[in-house]
Enzyme design. Structure first.
Site, PDB file in Angstrom:
ATOM      1  N   GLU A 141       0.858  -1.173   0.000  1.00 59.90           N
ATOM      2  CA  GLU A 141       0.000   0.000   0.000  1.00 59.90           C
ATOM      3  C   GLU A 141       0.895   1.224   0.000  1.00 59.90           C
ATOM      4  O   GLU A 141       1.704   1.413   0.907  1.00 59.90           O
ATOM      5  CB  GLU A 141      -0.871  -0.035   1.254  1.00 59.90           C
ATOM      6  CG  GLU A 141      -2.055   0.871   1.182  1.00 59.90           C
ATOM      7  CD  GLU A 141      -2.946   0.695   2.402  1.00 59.90           C
ATOM      8  OE1 GLU A 141      -3.554  -0.385   2.546  1.00 59.90           O
ATOM      9  OE2 GLU A 141      -3.007   1.620   3.210  1.00 59.90           O
ATOM     10  N   ASP A 150      -5.512  10.841   9.022  1.00 57.07           N
ATOM     11  CA  ASP A 150      -4.299  10.214   9.522  1.00 57.07           C
ATOM     12  C   ASP A 150      -3.852  10.830  10.824  1.00 57.07           C
ATOM     13  O   ASP A 150      -4.109  12.005  11.095  1.00 57.07           O
ATOM     14  CB  ASP A 150      -3.180  10.342   8.482  1.00 57.07           C
ATOM     15  CG  ASP A 150      -3.378   9.366   7.341  1.00 57.07           C
ATOM     16  OD1 ASP A 150      -3.324   8.153   7.619  1.00 57.07           O
ATOM     17  OD2 ASP A 150      -3.599   9.808   6.202  1.00 57.07           O
ATOM     18  N   TYR A 176     -11.405  -2.669   3.423  1.00 59.52           N
ATOM     19  CA  TYR A 176     -10.456  -2.247   4.458  1.00 59.52           C
ATOM     20  C   TYR A 176     -11.277  -1.884   5.693  1.00 59.52           C
ATOM     21  O   TYR A 176     -11.987  -0.883   5.698  1.00 59.52           O
ATOM     22  CB  TYR A 176      -9.692  -1.032   3.931  1.00 59.52           C
ATOM     23  CG  TYR A 176      -8.550  -0.515   4.770  1.00 59.52           C
ATOM     24  CD1 TYR A 176      -8.671  -0.310   6.139  1.00 59.52           C
ATOM     25  CD2 TYR A 176      -7.328  -0.199   4.175  1.00 59.52           C
ATOM     26  CE1 TYR A 176      -7.624   0.169   6.887  1.00 59.52           C
ATOM     27  CE2 TYR A 176      -6.263   0.297   4.916  1.00 59.52           C
ATOM     28  CZ  TYR A 176      -6.419   0.490   6.269  1.00 59.52           C
ATOM     29  OH  TYR A 176      -5.392   0.993   7.010  1.00 59.52           O
TER      30      TYR A 176
END
Lengths: 399, 279
Positions: B49, B60, B175
């Site tokens: 990834e 993030d 995911y």
């Protein structure tokens, strides 16, 4: 033309707005949407909000005919919507009261906010104190240095101010950090966004809470003009004071709408924050809107003398109003804004926030263009006390 | 067959779980990324990834944000990231590569141009963190036209109707964000994860990867026991940060860490030791 009814169900203003967030935030936003839809139609909630605006904020704020300013400019009659007279000195509190009430109804005991200059942070800390909510404000460390007094003010109000060291250490980074806090603590936390940006439903609900400004202007102007004004002028950073003024007039085609951005050192220099005038559409902070970015799609740092306009995005509804032609957007330089700051201070004895001074500087040009038989309402979104240090520094004065 | 599906099919046959490391492209220097990708494959990565650096990575945590800042110091662009994948492909035609990033750089390039160029470079799928399926229609179509997988996130907060919608929109794998919060946060509760994965499996046959909070070998092993893929981001990027001043060290330290994760994961599924040893 049918009545304006945006955003649509998914938060779109034409191609703008929407919800662009990680999956983790989708459900919390859905809950917020549901709560707001319910309370928006609830007379008791609206009553609570209106009462707080009246008794705590001090609304309605006056619409002031600025006769000496009008004479000085020699053009259209100028009226100032005095949001600077609100409790805490700016329009920001209209929105924080609304969102704090929303938080309370949703059972959230902790509120968070991002702030640039500190105005929205102070307005959030204020209502948190008023409602007994725990409050955390995220602020870029660079902004904290520039706005030390507002940091102290928030602390006096019982808020915790968290310095943000990432990125450019300014408003956009504080917004990123507040989003991260929200995603982590969403169960007990309400995120009070300070402007008409972010994922749906924020642009809509902030606009709704701020639209008290325009609703008051609609009836206040009747006393002086007996009809609606010919033009409205407001500064645009994220654009909440402008949306609050414009929104109740969107269906009145005869009322021209003018948003004024920060041209900083001049749009051509690259040191500015004129997102609508010089940017292009993209996706940031949860919505599609105009952005200032590099050719690679990285968000760039902006510049303005006024911290409240120093933001590389803009509310998606403004992006829509620009493209549709319903509103027009122009930019005013630091120098022009500073001159307007002095002019209003000396001529009317009203010290405007540097943000609002941008709107004034543009209104001066527009007044001459429109001529004497027209009227213009300028949103004086905040008072200038917070900017005294900035102004003094620029003029080489130290205390 | 698409490379991602093929890789998961192979792993399933072997009774193994996929290990998916994340690195930010261009962190800490542009030249590091391609050799690091090869070294990670050698150390046991099944899928790679690759993060596309963005100035405002809202989803993030601080670790990955700093990685993006390091990369952006050298102005690593989406175009350069695609060049890195193309270079990687000259030495590795088998390992799937997924791009993970934010929508704005893709908007600027244009959906169709991005999908076309990514496919030509040898990319296999794209995960756009801030693009939920509600807004993803056009990009998904562009990806599909170029036979790229559109990978979507699911979260602990996703209700059943969203699970269904996302399962229908996704391809390659799904995911699962194992915790509330941003990348690199702590407190991974494997039992909670297992329960949610079971719920998701009722709606899809796609492989399920778990990320956001896999901090070391123990967590990797625990996740491998319940998921089809273990995704490790911040724990790797943190090690890259520690050696940011000596990029050469990254090329030995980071694969060593990945090998530890691989070993821990393989320990949880004894039937796969034979194939694990052949790597």
């Amino acid at each position: 033309m049918s009545a304006y009814d945006l955003p649509d169900q998914r938060g779109h203003f034409g191609p703008y707005g929407g919800i662009f967030v990680a999956e983790t935030l989708m459900q919390p936003l859905a809950e917020l949407r549901a709560a707001y839809e319910r309370l928006r139609a609830d007379p008791q909630f609206q009553e609570e909000f209106t009462e707080d605006l009246r008794l705590y904020v001090g609304r309605p704020s006056p619409l002031y005919p600025a006769k000496r300013l009008t004479a000085n400019w020699g053009g259209a009659r100028i009226y100032l919507k005095r949001e600077d007279l609100n409790h805490t000195g700016a329009h920001k509190i209209n929105n924080t009261i609304g969102q704090a009430l929303l938080a309370r109804h949703m059972g959230k005991r902790r509120v968070i906010a991002e702030t640039g200059a500190g105005q929205h942070g102070v307005a959030t800390a204020t209502v948190a104190a008023r409602f007994g909510l725990k409050c955390v404000v995220y602020m870029g460390s660079e902004d904290m240095r520039r706005q030390a007094i507002n940091v102290y003010r928030m602390k006096l109000l019982g808020a915790e101010v968290v310095p943000v060291e990432s990125g450019s250490k300014t408003l956009k980074d504080a917004l990123n950090e507040a989003m991260r806090d929200w995603v982590t603590n969403v169960e007990n936390t309400f995120y009070i966004i300070g402007t008409v940006a972010g994922p749906h439903p924020y642009p809509m609900l902030v606009r709704d809470f701020q639209s008290v400004i325009g609703r008051e202007v609609r009836y206040q102007i009747m006393e002086f003009e007996g009809r609606l004004p010919d033009a409205l002028v407001a500064c645009v950073g994220g654009g909440s004071n402008a949306m609050g003024l414009f929104y109740p007039f969107l269906d009145d085609a005869e009322v021209a709408l003018h948003g004024v951005e920060a041209a900083g050192e001049g749009v051509a220099t690259g040191h500015h924050a004129a997102t609508l005038c010089a940017g292009r559409p993209g996706v940031l902070h949860g919505n599609r809107t105009y952005l200032l970015e590099t050719d690679d799609g990285q968000i760039i740092e902006t510049h303005s003398i006024s911290a409240g306009l120093d933001y590389p995005g803009v509310g998606p509804e403004h992006a829509f109003l620009k493209d549709s032609g319903r509103a027009r957007y122009a930019a005013i330089t630091d120098r022009e804004a500073l001159a307007a700051f002095h002019e209003l201070t000396r001529i009317e004895g009203i010290m405007p926030a540097l943000e609002s001074a941008h709107a004034l500087a543009y209104a001066a040009k527009l007044a001459r263009e429109l001529g004497k038989d027209k009227s213009i309402v300028v949103n004086l979104s905040g008072r200038g006390d917070k900017d005294i240090h900035t102004v003094a520094q620029l003029e080489g004065i130290s205390f | 067959m698409a490379r991602i599906a093929q890789r998961f099919a192979e792993l399933k046959k072997q009774g193994r779980r996929a290990l998916i490391p994340y690195v930010t492209a261009g962190d800490p220097e542009s030249w590091v990324t391609v050799p690091l990708m090869h070294a990670l494959v050698k150390a046991g990565a099944d899928i790679l990834e690759l993060g596309v650096p963005f100035s405002d990575p809202m989803a993030d945590g601080p670790v990955i944000q700093r990685a993006a800042e390091r990369a952006l110091k050298h102005k690593v662009s989406l175009t350069q990231v695609l060049d890195m994948v193309r270079e990687f492909r000259t030495g590795d035609a088998a390992t799937p590569v997924i791009l993970m990033g934010y929508l704005n750089p893709i908007e600027v390039m244009g959906y169709e141009a991005f999908a076309g160029r990514a496919a030509a470079a040898g990319v296999d799928g794209a995960l756009t963190v801030d693009l939920p399926p509600e807004e993803a229609g056009e990009l998904r179509q562009a990806l599909r036209r170029h036979k790229l997988d559109a990978i979507f996130l699911l979260a602990p907060t996703s209700p059943p109707e969203r699970i269904r919608r996302i399962a229908a929109a996704a391809s390659g794998f799904i995911y699962y964000v194992s915790l509330r919060g941003v990348t690199g946060a702590a407190h991974l509760d494997v039992r909670e994860v297992a329960a949610k994965l079971e719920e998701i499996r009722r709606h899809t046959d796609l492989p399920l990867g778990v990320g956001f909070g896999v901090s070391g070998p123990e967590a990797a092993a625990a996740v491998a026991a319940v998921a089809d893929a273990v995704i490790v981001g911040s724990a790797i990027v943190r090690r890259m940060e520690e050696s940011a001043a000596q990029p050469d060290k990254i090329l030995t330290e980071v694969p060593r860490f990945l090998a530890q994760l691989r070993a821990a994961m393989d320990g949880t599924a004894p039937q796969m030791q034979a194939s694990g040893a052949s790597r």
